[in-house]
Motif scaffolding. Structure first.
Motif, short mmCIF file in Angstrom:
data_model
loop_
_atom_site.label_atom_id
_atom_site.label_comp_id
_atom_site.label_asym_id
_atom_site.label_seq_id
_atom_site.Cartn_x
_atom_site.Cartn_y
_atom_site.Cartn_z
N GLU A 1 0.83 -1.20 0.00
CA GLU A 1 0.00 0.00 0.00
C GLU A 1 0.87 1.25 0.00
O GLU A 1 0.58 2.23 -0.69
N GLN A 2 1.96 1.21 0.76
CA GLN A 2 2.87 2.35 0.83
C GLN A 2 3.48 2.64 -0.54
O GLN A 2 3.65 3.80 -0.92
N GLU B 1 3.23 6.11 -2.71
CA GLU B 1 4.37 6.80 -3.34
C GLU B 1 4.07 7.08 -4.80
O GLU B 1 4.40 8.15 -5.33
N ALA B 2 3.44 6.10 -5.46
CA ALA B 2 3.06 6.28 -6.86
C ALA B 2 2.08 7.45 -6.99
O ALA B 2 2.21 8.27 -7.92
N ALA B 3 1.13 7.56 -6.06
CA ALA B 3 0.15 8.66 -6.10
C ALA B 3 0.85 10.01 -5.99
O ALA B 3 0.49 10.96 -6.70
N GLU B 4 1.86 10.09 -5.11
CA GLU B 4 2.61 11.35 -4.98
C GLU B 4 3.30 11.69 -6.30
O GLU B 4 3.32 12.85 -6.72
N LEU B 5 3.87 10.68 -6.93
CA LEU B 5 4.55 10.92 -8.21
C LEU B 5 3.55 11.33 -9.30
O LEU B 5 3.83 12.22 -10.11
N SER C 1 0.91 -2.44 -13.60
CA SER C 1 0.49 -1.98 -12.27
C SER C 1 0.46 -0.46 -12.22
O SER C 1 -0.49 0.13 -11.68
N ALA C 2 1.48 0.17 -12.76
CA ALA C 2 1.54 1.63 -12.72
C ALA C 2 0.36 2.25 -13.47
O ALA C 2 -0.25 3.22 -12.99
N TYR C 3 0.03 1.71 -14.64
CA TYR C 3 -1.11 2.24 -15.39
C TYR C 3 -2.42 2.00 -14.62
O TYR C 3 -3.30 2.86 -14.59
N ALA C 4 -2.57 0.82 -14.00
CA ALA C 4 -3.78 0.53 -13.23
C ALA C 4 -3.90 1.48 -12.04
O ALA C 4 -4.99 2.01 -11.75
N TRP C 5 -2.79 1.70 -11.34
CA TRP C 5 -2.80 2.62 -10.20
C TRP C 5 -3.14 4.03 -10.66
O TRP C 5 -3.86 4.76 -9.97
N TRP D 1 -6.13 6.19 -9.33
CA TRP D 1 -5.81 7.47 -8.69
C TRP D 1 -6.58 8.61 -9.35
O TRP D 1 -7.11 9.49 -8.66
N ARG D 2 -6.67 8.59 -10.69
CA ARG D 2 -7.42 9.64 -11.40
C ARG D 2 -8.89 9.64 -11.01
O ARG D 2 -9.51 10.69 -10.86
N GLU D 3 -9.46 8.43 -10.83
CA GLU D 3 -10.89 8.33 -10.52
C GLU D 3 -11.22 8.62 -9.06
O GLU D 3 -12.24 9.22 -8.76
N GLY D 4 -10.34 8.16 -8.13
CA GLY D 4 -10.70 8.28 -6.72
C GLY D 4 -9.63 8.86 -5.82
O GLY D 4 -9.78 8.82 -4.59
N GLY D 5 -8.55 9.35 -6.38
CA GLY D 5 -7.50 9.92 -5.56
C GLY D 5 -6.72 8.86 -4.78
O GLY D 5 -6.78 7.67 -5.08
N VAL D 6 -6.03 9.31 -3.75
CA VAL D 6 -5.18 8.42 -2.95
C VAL D 6 -6.02 7.34 -2.26
O VAL D 6 -5.58 6.19 -2.13
N GLN D 7 -7.26 7.69 -1.87
CA GLN D 7 -8.11 6.72 -1.18
C GLN D 7 -8.40 5.50 -2.05
O GLN D 7 -8.58 4.40 -1.53
N ALA D 8 -8.41 5.68 -3.36
CA ALA D 8 -8.68 4.56 -4.27
C ALA D 8 -7.52 3.56 -4.28
O ALA D 8 -7.68 2.43 -4.73
N LEU D 9 -6.37 3.98 -3.79
CA LEU D 9 -5.18 3.10 -3.78
C LEU D 9 -5.00 2.39 -2.45
O LEU D 9 -4.03 1.65 -2.26
N ARG D 10 -5.93 2.60 -1.52
CA ARG D 10 -5.84 1.92 -0.23
C ARG D 10 -6.03 0.42 -0.40
O ARG D 10 -6.72 -0.04 -1.31
N SER D 11 -5.45 -0.35 0.50
CA SER D 11 -5.60 -1.81 0.48
C SER D 11 -7.04 -2.18 0.79
O SER D 11 -7.68 -1.57 1.65
N LYS D 12 -7.53 -3.18 0.10
CA LYS D 12 -8.90 -3.66 0.34
C LYS D 12 -8.91 -4.81 1.32
O LYS D 12 -9.95 -5.44 1.52
#
Length: 164
Positions: free
Chosen positions: A18-19, A23-27, A47-51, A55-66
């Motif tokens: 998740e971390q 980091e990807a979201a910050e970049l 993975s980078a394209y999926a993230w 990220w575009r659709e839901g921001g950093v919260q969308a990258l949280r672990s499920k």
């Protein structure tokens, strides 16, 4: 993807992954492209394209672990505590007096009697493995063991069997 010994990631491993996504979201926020993120964080471009899309659709919260994937185990944590204590008592305490060995079938039966939940022997093995139990071998040789018969078998019978 399959993971050895129990399947899936531990909570600590999920947090680490998740971390990396954070980091990807910050970049991404700095305008770094997904291929550059993939190179910098040493992850796949896929993975980078999926993230990036998440990220575009839901921001950093969308990258949280499920959380852990798959169906949750029917074996509750407090049941595991009870099971460990009962295994220490030995099979005789649960009615198996003919020998003092735990088998997967016996453990599954004991769980079913107590909690009214039946596990297959494979699932019982996974539960015991997750609890830290391993396959054991006897500490001592059987009292009935005939060393002369064993030596004779190794010298006479085994060479014939091995040749086949």
């Amino acid at each position: 993807m399959r993971y050895p010994d129990g399947g899936g990631l531990t909570a600590k491993q999920r947090a680490v992954r998740e971390q990396v996504r954070f980091e990807a979201a910050e970049l991404f926020a700095q305008g770094v492209t997904p291929p550059q993120v993939a190179r910098r964080l040493r992850v796949s471009r896929k993975s980078a394209y999926a993230w990036h899309a998440r990220w575009r659709e839901g921001g950093v919260q969308a990258l949280r672990s499920k959380g852990p994937s798959g169906r949750p185990s029917r074996m509750r944590p407090h049941w595991r505590t009870w099971l460990a204590a009962e295994l220490e008592k030995g099979p005789a305490a649960h009615g198996w007096v003919e020998d003092q060995r735990w088998t997967l079938a016996r453990v599954a039966t004991m769980i079913a009697r107590r909690f009214h939940v039946r596990f297959s022997t494979a699932q019982t093995w996974r539960i015991l493995h997750q609890m830290g139990f391993t396959v054991q071998v006897p500490q001592r040789r059987a009292a009935e063991r005939d060393e002369d018969a064993v030596a004779t078998w190794l010298k006479e019978t085994w060479p014939r069997v091995e040749r086949r």
